[in-house]
Write a protein that holds these residues in place. Structure first.
Motif, PDB file in Angstrom:
ATOM      1  N   ILE A  66       0.871  -1.182   0.000  1.00  0.00           N
ATOM      2  CA  ILE A  66       0.000   0.000   0.000  1.00  0.00           C
ATOM      3  C   ILE A  66       0.902   1.224   0.000  1.00  0.00           C
ATOM      4  CG2 ILE A  66      -1.782   1.285   1.249  1.00  0.00           C
ATOM      5  CD1 ILE A  66      -2.502  -1.426   2.618  1.00  0.00           C
ATOM      6  N   PHE A  67       0.653   2.133  -0.942  1.00  0.00           N
ATOM      7  CA  PHE A  67       1.458   3.348  -0.956  1.00  0.00           C
ATOM      8  C   PHE A  67       0.623   4.537  -1.414  1.00  0.00           C
ATOM      9  CE2 PHE A  67       2.210   1.210  -4.986  1.00  0.00           C
ATOM     10  CZ  PHE A  67       2.198   2.211  -5.937  1.00  0.00           C
ATOM     11  N   GLU A  68       1.003   5.695  -0.912  1.00  0.00           N
ATOM     12  CA  GLU A  68       0.342   6.951  -1.261  1.00  0.00           C
ATOM     13  C   GLU A  68       0.575   7.259  -2.736  1.00  0.00           C
ATOM     14  OE1 GLU A  68       0.310  11.655   0.104  1.00  0.00           O
ATOM     15  OE2 GLU A  68       1.733  10.273   1.034  1.00  0.00           O
ATOM     16  N   THR A  69      -0.421   7.848  -3.359  1.00  0.00           N
ATOM     17  CA  THR A  69      -0.295   8.297  -4.743  1.00  0.00           C
ATOM     18  C   THR A  69      -0.143   9.814  -4.725  1.00  0.00           C
ATOM     19  OG1 THR A  69      -1.722   6.511  -5.487  1.00  0.00           O
ATOM     20  CG2 THR A  69      -1.417   8.322  -6.999  1.00  0.00           C
ATOM     21  N   ASN A  70       1.055  10.287  -5.123  1.00  0.00           N
ATOM     22  CA  ASN A  70       1.270  11.726  -5.237  1.00  0.00           C
ATOM     23  C   ASN A  70       2.320  11.965  -6.316  1.00  0.00           C
ATOM     24  OD1 ASN A  70       3.936  11.644  -4.069  1.00  0.00           O
ATOM     25  ND2 ASN A  70       3.001  11.592  -2.034  1.00  0.00           N
ATOM     26  N   ASP A  71       2.741  13.188  -6.487  1.00  0.00           N
ATOM     27  CA  ASP A  71       3.687  13.533  -7.550  1.00  0.00           C
ATOM     28  C   ASP A  71       5.108  13.042  -7.297  1.00  0.00           C
ATOM     29  OD1 ASP A  71       1.610  14.726  -8.834  1.00  0.00           O
ATOM     30  OD2 ASP A  71       2.276  16.776  -8.518  1.00  0.00           O
ATOM     31  N   GLU A  72       5.360  12.433  -6.154  1.00  0.00           N
ATOM     32  CA  GLU A  72       6.700  11.950  -5.833  1.00  0.00           C
ATOM     33  C   GLU A  72       6.749  10.435  -5.675  1.00  0.00           C
ATOM     34  OE1 GLU A  72       8.247  14.142  -2.512  1.00  0.00           O
ATOM     35  OE2 GLU A  72       7.594  16.037  -3.367  1.00  0.00           O
ATOM     36  N   THR A  73       5.635   9.746  -5.856  1.00  0.00           N
ATOM     37  CA  THR A  73       5.620   8.290  -5.670  1.00  0.00           C
ATOM     38  C   THR A  73       5.842   7.579  -7.009  1.00  0.00           C
ATOM     39  OG1 THR A  73       3.188   8.335  -5.694  1.00  0.00           O
ATOM     40  CG2 THR A  73       4.273   8.231  -3.545  1.00  0.00           C
ATOM     41  N   TRP A  74       7.084   7.686  -7.482  1.00  0.00           N
ATOM     42  CA  TRP A  74       7.489   6.987  -8.694  1.00  0.00           C
ATOM     43  C   TRP A  74       7.491   5.491  -8.410  1.00  0.00           C
ATOM     44  CZ3 TRP A  74       8.211   9.284 -13.347  1.00  0.00           C
ATOM     45  CH2 TRP A  74       8.318  10.675 -13.349  1.00  0.00           C
ATOM     46  N   HIS A  75       6.947   4.728  -9.343  1.00  0.00           N
ATOM     47  CA  HIS A  75       6.910   3.284  -9.166  1.00  0.00           C
ATOM     48  C   HIS A  75       6.798   2.579 -10.512  1.00  0.00           C
ATOM     49  CE1 HIS A  75       2.720   4.591  -9.279  1.00  0.00           C
ATOM     50  NE2 HIS A  75       2.404   3.369  -9.686  1.00  0.00           N
ATOM     51  N   GLY A  76       7.095   1.288 -10.523  1.00  0.00           N
ATOM     52  CA  GLY A  76       7.009   0.476 -11.725  1.00  0.00           C
ATOM     53  C   GLY A  76       7.828  -0.786 -11.539  1.00  0.00           C
ATOM     54  N   HIS A  77       7.950  -1.564 -12.582  1.00  0.00           N
ATOM     55  CA  HIS A  77       8.926  -2.669 -12.622  1.00  0.00           C
ATOM     56  C   HIS A  77       9.588  -2.575 -13.988  1.00  0.00           C
ATOM     57  CE1 HIS A  77       6.319  -5.570 -14.910  1.00  0.00           C
ATOM     58  NE2 HIS A  77       5.379  -4.913 -14.276  1.00  0.00           N
ATOM     59  N   PRO A  78      10.629  -1.715 -14.065  1.00  0.00           N
ATOM     60  CA  PRO A  78      11.211  -1.293 -15.342  1.00  0.00           C
ATOM     61  C   PRO A  78      12.059  -2.328 -16.078  1.00  0.00           C
ATOM     62  CG  PRO A  78      12.406  -0.292 -13.531  1.00  0.00           C
ATOM     63  CD  PRO A  78      11.228  -0.997 -12.929  1.00  0.00           C
ATOM     64  N   GLU A  79      12.482  -3.384 -15.420  1.00  0.00           N
ATOM     65  CA  GLU A  79      13.298  -4.397 -16.090  1.00  0.00           C
ATOM     66  C   GLU A  79      12.386  -5.494 -16.641  1.00  0.00           C
ATOM     67  OE1 GLU A  79      16.543  -3.946 -16.527  1.00  0.00           O
ATOM     68  OE2 GLU A  79      16.343  -2.066 -15.418  1.00  0.00           O
ATOM     69  N   PRO A  80      12.601  -5.935 -17.874  1.00  0.00           N
ATOM     70  CA  PRO A  80      11.773  -7.006 -18.457  1.00  0.00           C
ATOM     71  C   PRO A  80      11.819  -8.284 -17.606  1.00  0.00           C
ATOM     72  CG  PRO A  80      13.081  -5.958 -20.154  1.00  0.00           C
ATOM     73  CD  PRO A  80      13.583  -5.431 -18.834  1.00  0.00           C
ATOM     74  N   LEU A  81      10.660  -8.910 -17.458  1.00  0.00           N
ATOM     75  CA  LEU A  81      10.563 -10.144 -16.680  1.00  0.00           C
ATOM     76  C   LEU A  81      11.349 -11.266 -17.330  1.00  0.00           C
ATOM     77  CD1 LEU A  81       6.759 -10.268 -15.793  1.00  0.00           C
ATOM     78  CD2 LEU A  81       8.644  -9.427 -14.402  1.00  0.00           C
ATOM     79  N   ALA A  82      11.994 -12.071 -16.508  1.00  0.00           N
ATOM     80  CA  ALA A  82      12.763 -13.212 -16.989  1.00  0.00           C
ATOM     81  C   ALA A  82      12.147 -14.523 -16.487  1.00  0.00           C
ATOM     82  CB  ALA A  82      14.218 -13.085 -16.533  1.00  0.00           C
ATOM     83  N   CYS A  83      10.854 -14.518 -16.247  1.00  0.00           N
ATOM     84  CA  CYS A  83      10.175 -15.720 -15.768  1.00  0.00           C
ATOM     85  C   CYS A  83       9.997 -16.719 -16.917  1.00  0.00           C
ATOM     86  CB  CYS A  83       8.824 -15.360 -15.161  1.00  0.00           C
ATOM     87  SG  CYS A  83       7.714 -14.466 -16.267  1.00  0.00           S
ATOM     88  N   PRO A  84       9.704 -17.979 -16.597  1.00  0.00           N
ATOM     89  CA  PRO A  84       9.437 -18.958 -17.657  1.00  0.00           C
ATOM     90  C   PRO A  84       8.221 -18.539 -18.498  1.00  0.00           C
ATOM     91  CG  PRO A  84       9.794 -20.055 -15.545  1.00  0.00           C
ATOM     92  CD  PRO A  84       9.691 -18.587 -15.267  1.00  0.00           C
TER      93      PRO A  84
END
Length: 113
Positions: A66-84
């Motif tokens: 759980i995280f606050e949504t504001n102009d400073e809450t940068w988020h993501g998963h920028p590296e491509p997944l390497a799962c099967p």
């Protein structure tokens, strides 16, 4: 919403839009990971923040973030997944809105270049 990201998928670092078309103001995100099995080497970690202050959270099944949504809450998963090929990064995303506006100006989602 249900998110299912396949092998090679990623999500650029971003801050979320802060105003819903119906006038509500987005204030928090809730993510629940639904992965039955996840290995660290597959990547897909949620990154919160940028640079040296960034925190990475593995998408382990049952984990709730759980995280606050504001102009400073940068988020993501920028590296491509390497799962099967037969595995996806699965999560349930929920958002909390208020009628009261945040101090920031309304904007759409902003992606980092």
């Amino acid at each position: 919403g249900l998110h299912c990201i396949p092998r090679g998928g990623f999500l650029k670092m971003h801050v979320d839009f802060n105003k819903h078309p119906k006038g509500w103001h987005r204030r928090a995100n809730v993510l629940i990971y639904l992965n039955e099995r996840w290995e660290d080497s597959w990547g897909g970690h949620l990154q919160l923040g940028l640079g040296k202050r960034a925190v990475k959270i593995a998408p382990l099944g049952g984990r709730c973030v759980i995280f606050e949504t504001n102009d400073e809450t940068w988020h993501g998963h920028p590296e491509p997944l390497a799962c099967p090929e037969n595995v996806q990064r699965r999560s349930l995303a929920m958002y909390f809105y208020t009628k009261d506006a945040p101090k920031a100006e309304a904007h759409t989602t902003i992606y980092r270049r």
